[in-house]
Design a protein around this motif. Sequence first.
Motif, short mmCIF file in Angstrom:
data_model
loop_
_atom_site.label_atom_id
_atom_site.label_comp_id
_atom_site.label_asym_id
_atom_site.label_seq_id
_atom_site.Cartn_x
_atom_site.Cartn_y
_atom_site.Cartn_z
N ILE A 252 0.81 -1.25 -0.04
CA ILE A 252 -0.03 -0.04 0.16
C ILE A 252 0.88 1.19 -0.19
O ILE A 252 1.76 1.38 0.88
N SER A 253 0.62 1.91 -1.02
CA SER A 253 1.16 3.52 -1.18
C SER A 253 0.27 4.26 -0.07
O SER A 253 -0.67 4.72 -0.48
N VAL A 254 1.08 4.95 0.77
CA VAL A 254 0.48 5.92 1.88
C VAL A 254 1.21 7.44 1.58
O VAL A 254 0.74 8.21 2.28
N GLY A 255 1.44 7.53 0.31
CA GLY A 255 2.05 8.61 -0.13
C GLY A 255 1.28 9.41 -1.22
O GLY A 255 0.27 9.04 -1.55
N PRO A 256 2.03 10.37 -2.13
CA PRO A 256 1.52 11.06 -3.31
C PRO A 256 1.09 10.27 -4.27
O PRO A 256 0.27 10.53 -5.38
N GLY A 257 1.69 9.03 -4.68
CA GLY A 257 1.28 8.06 -5.78
C GLY A 257 1.97 6.70 -5.62
O GLY A 257 2.74 6.38 -4.71
N ALA A 258 1.55 5.67 -6.21
CA ALA A 258 1.74 4.50 -6.14
C ALA A 258 2.63 4.00 -7.47
O ALA A 258 2.23 4.27 -8.56
N VAL A 259 3.96 3.77 -7.48
CA VAL A 259 4.79 3.55 -8.40
C VAL A 259 5.16 2.13 -8.59
O VAL A 259 5.74 1.56 -9.40
N ILE A 260 4.98 1.42 -7.24
CA ILE A 260 5.54 -0.01 -7.32
C ILE A 260 4.39 -0.72 -7.90
O ILE A 260 3.18 -0.85 -7.24
N ILE B 219 -1.49 -0.86 -3.96
CA ILE B 219 -2.77 -0.14 -3.63
C ILE B 219 -2.42 1.45 -3.42
O ILE B 219 -1.66 1.59 -2.41
N HIS B 220 -2.92 2.24 -4.13
CA HIS B 220 -2.90 3.73 -3.65
C HIS B 220 -3.94 4.11 -2.62
O HIS B 220 -5.13 4.29 -3.18
N ALA B 221 -3.52 4.28 -1.44
CA ALA B 221 -4.49 4.75 -0.24
C ALA B 221 -4.36 6.47 -0.33
O ALA B 221 -5.56 6.80 -0.05
N GLY B 222 -3.50 6.97 -0.73
CA GLY B 222 -3.47 8.41 -0.78
C GLY B 222 -2.69 8.93 0.35
O GLY B 222 -2.18 7.95 1.24
N ASN C 275 -8.48 7.58 5.65
CA ASN C 275 -9.90 7.09 5.54
C ASN C 275 -9.78 6.08 4.37
O ASN C 275 -10.36 4.69 4.58
N ARG C 276 -9.26 6.17 3.42
CA ARG C 276 -9.16 5.34 2.24
C ARG C 276 -7.96 4.04 2.98
O ARG C 276 -8.44 2.69 2.47
N LEU C 277 -7.18 4.20 3.63
CA LEU C 277 -6.18 3.21 4.07
C LEU C 277 -7.21 2.35 5.11
O LEU C 277 -7.05 1.07 4.75
N LYS C 278 -8.10 2.83 5.84
CA LYS C 278 -8.75 2.19 6.87
C LYS C 278 -9.71 1.25 5.97
O LYS C 278 -10.13 0.09 6.29
N THR C 279 -10.26 1.72 5.08
CA THR C 279 -11.25 1.09 4.30
C THR C 279 -10.76 -0.18 3.49
O THR C 279 -10.95 -1.22 3.36
N GLN C 280 -9.34 0.06 2.89
CA GLN C 280 -8.67 -0.90 2.36
C GLN C 280 -8.27 -2.19 3.35
O GLN C 280 -7.94 -3.12 2.86
N LEU C 281 -8.03 -1.61 4.47
CA LEU C 281 -7.54 -2.64 5.29
C LEU C 281 -8.63 -3.21 6.23
O LEU C 281 -8.55 -4.62 6.68
#
Length: 148
Positions: free
Chosen positions: A55-63, A67-70, A79-85
Amino acid sequence: MKKRLIIKLIVVIAVLFFVDNSYAQNPVNWTSNQLVEPSALADTINAKKDLPVIISVGPGAVIPNSIHAGMASETAGLNRLKTQLKDLPKDRKIIIYCGCCPFEHCPNVRPAINVLKAMNFTNYYLLNLPDNIKKDWIDKGYPILESE
């Protein structure tokens, strides 16, 4: 009029400086055992076997496979991270990363780790990007998402 604008600009710069440096004062909330070396994650991605949740918790997902949480420093990102988890087993292997800047200044990894702790996850890790995603991942030739 110009004097007011200059004063407002100085106040904005001071606030931004304080906010940026306030994260540098926060102690790390992970252990050295929770750091995953980029080469190890790259090998896992390349093997396409036993992939963790990334999970990317930064400005973008490059790996790839991430998943890009924001940005976890913002309410929407948390909130997106919590939803994904929320539907993941508590013992699922999870690797988070940001890479926006050096760890000591990163506003995103600490809040993300706090969420993992608060949600009682037991098998979470932080990708060891002490400088940034470019220097510690991209420049080393590790896999990246292809632009569309």
